[in-house]
Motif scaffolding. Structure first.
Motif, PDB file in Angstrom:
ATOM      1  N   UNK A  58      -1.665   3.622   4.140  1.00 17.48           N
ATOM      2  CA  UNK A  58      -1.994   4.676   3.175  1.00 17.48           C
ATOM      3  C   UNK A  58      -0.728   5.281   2.583  1.00 17.48           C
ATOM      4  N   UNK A  59       0.306   5.443   3.413  1.00 14.82           N
ATOM      5  CA  UNK A  59       1.555   6.008   2.917  1.00 14.82           C
ATOM      6  C   UNK A  59       2.181   5.147   1.841  1.00 14.82           C
ATOM      7  N   UNK A  60       2.163   3.826   2.033  1.00 13.08           N
ATOM      8  CA  UNK A  60       2.717   2.922   1.027  1.00 13.08           C
ATOM      9  C   UNK A  60       1.914   2.971  -0.268  1.00 13.08           C
ATOM     10  N   UNK A  61       0.602   3.026  -0.154  1.00 11.84           N
ATOM     11  CA  UNK A  61      -0.241   3.102  -1.348  1.00 11.84           C
ATOM     12  C   UNK A  61      -0.039   4.420  -2.090  1.00 11.84           C
ATOM     13  N   UNK A  62       0.231   5.480  -1.340  1.00 16.54           N
ATOM     14  CA  UNK A  62       0.518   6.765  -1.968  1.00 16.54           C
ATOM     15  C   UNK A  62       1.847   6.707  -2.715  1.00 16.54           C
ATOM     16  N   UNK A  63       2.851   6.058  -2.129  1.00 16.48           N
ATOM     17  CA  UNK A  63       4.144   5.910  -2.791  1.00 16.48           C
ATOM     18  C   UNK A  63       4.023   5.096  -4.077  1.00 16.48           C
ATOM     19  N   UNK A  64       3.093   4.151  -4.098  1.00 19.35           N
ATOM     20  CA  UNK A  64       2.877   3.317  -5.288  1.00 19.35           C
ATOM     21  C   UNK A  64       2.077   4.052  -6.359  1.00 19.35           C
ATOM     22  N   UNK A  65       1.578   5.232  -6.034  1.00 20.41           N
ATOM     23  CA  UNK A  65       0.813   5.998  -7.007  1.00 20.41           C
ATOM     24  C   UNK A  65      -0.657   5.646  -7.077  1.00 20.41           C
TER      25      UNK A  65
END
Length: 260
Positions: A58-65
């Motif tokens: 989820x953190x990576x997907x949040x960083x990707x916007x």
């Protein structure tokens, strides 16, 4: 999709596989824009993995916007941004249509005006010369995404006056109808705050951030044929480019005695 299936599908770490699975579901509409994602507990059960693994995905997907969090409410799907590759000289409709988007234009103004000093220098015409000024709003899937203000020399403006500016890119009209082979464009990108014209055209709040593209397009012989400002909604569009390492530096590092 249990953990055993994830491992069987790919040698990548579990959190990467979960991230790719969730990304696919976001992009194909399984998780719609602004909808709430399953909780961390639900995702742990769904994939049979630990909470740390889910949080990494989820953190990576949040960083990707692709996701955003609201404190105390959960994780939600972001509205995906359309994008255009800035390293390729394409019109907006030309680029977006190839990606499956529905494109439409609203022609707000078409008029002949006298070129001020700045526009004259960009189009390489005398100050005060007659040029065509064109204002269009570009709609992406029926939502306003950009405002274009374009200036072209008078001789081309007269040709554009009879063209279908409601459905076609100016680039394609110049090439196919006017016989002007396009060569390259000089582009600068910055951000500004929306003024009254942009607020009215793009349906954004006054003072909201807007991406501004300044572009001068030249024909194959290097003569300027099109000067424009493109204003994009910051919440709906992005430009992308690829940047390579300079080869001369890479070669220098391999030269004998180049290291110090």
């Amino acid at each position: 999709m249990p953990a055993s299936s994830l491992v069987a599908l790919s040698p990548q770490p579990l959190y990467v596989q979960i991230k790719e699975t969730l990304r696919t579901r976001i992009l194909d509409g399984t998780y719609a824009p602004h909808s709430q994602m399953p909780s961390e507990h639900e995702l742990c059960a769904m994939f049979d993995v630990s909470r740390i693994t889910v949080r990494q995905a989820l953190g990576d997907l949040q960083k990707e916007g692709l996701l955003f969090k609201l404190h105390g409410k959960g994780t939600f799907v972001s509205k995906p941004k359309a994008f255009q590759n800035v390293t390729s000289l394409q019109g907006f409709a030309e680029a977006m249509s190839s990606m499956g988007y529905e494109i439409a234009n609203q022609l707000r103004h078409f008029r002949m005006v006298k070129a001020n000093r700045h526009i004259a220098s960009k189009l390489d015409v005398p100050e005060g010369a007659s040029v065509a000024e064109i204002h269009r709003v570009r709609l992406l899937n029926r939502e306003p995404v950009s405002l274009e203000i374009t200036w072209v020399p008078e001789v081309l403006g007269k040709r554009l006056a009879n063209a279908d500016l409601a459905t076609r890119d100016i680039f394609l009209i110049l090439e196919n109808d006017c016989g002007v082979p396009l060569g390259h464009a000089d582009v600068s990108i910055d951000a500004i705050l929306a003024d009254d014209d942009i607020v009215d055209a793009l349906r954004v709040e006054e003072g909201s951030p807007v991406l501004r593209i300044e572009r001068t397009t030249h024909d194959a012989h290097g003569a300027p044929v099109d000067y424009e400002y493109l204003y994009f909604r910051g919440d709906a569009f992005q430009y992308r480019l690829r940047v390579d390492r300079a080869k001369s530096r890479a070669r220098a590092r391999t030269q004998p005695g180049s290291a110090r």
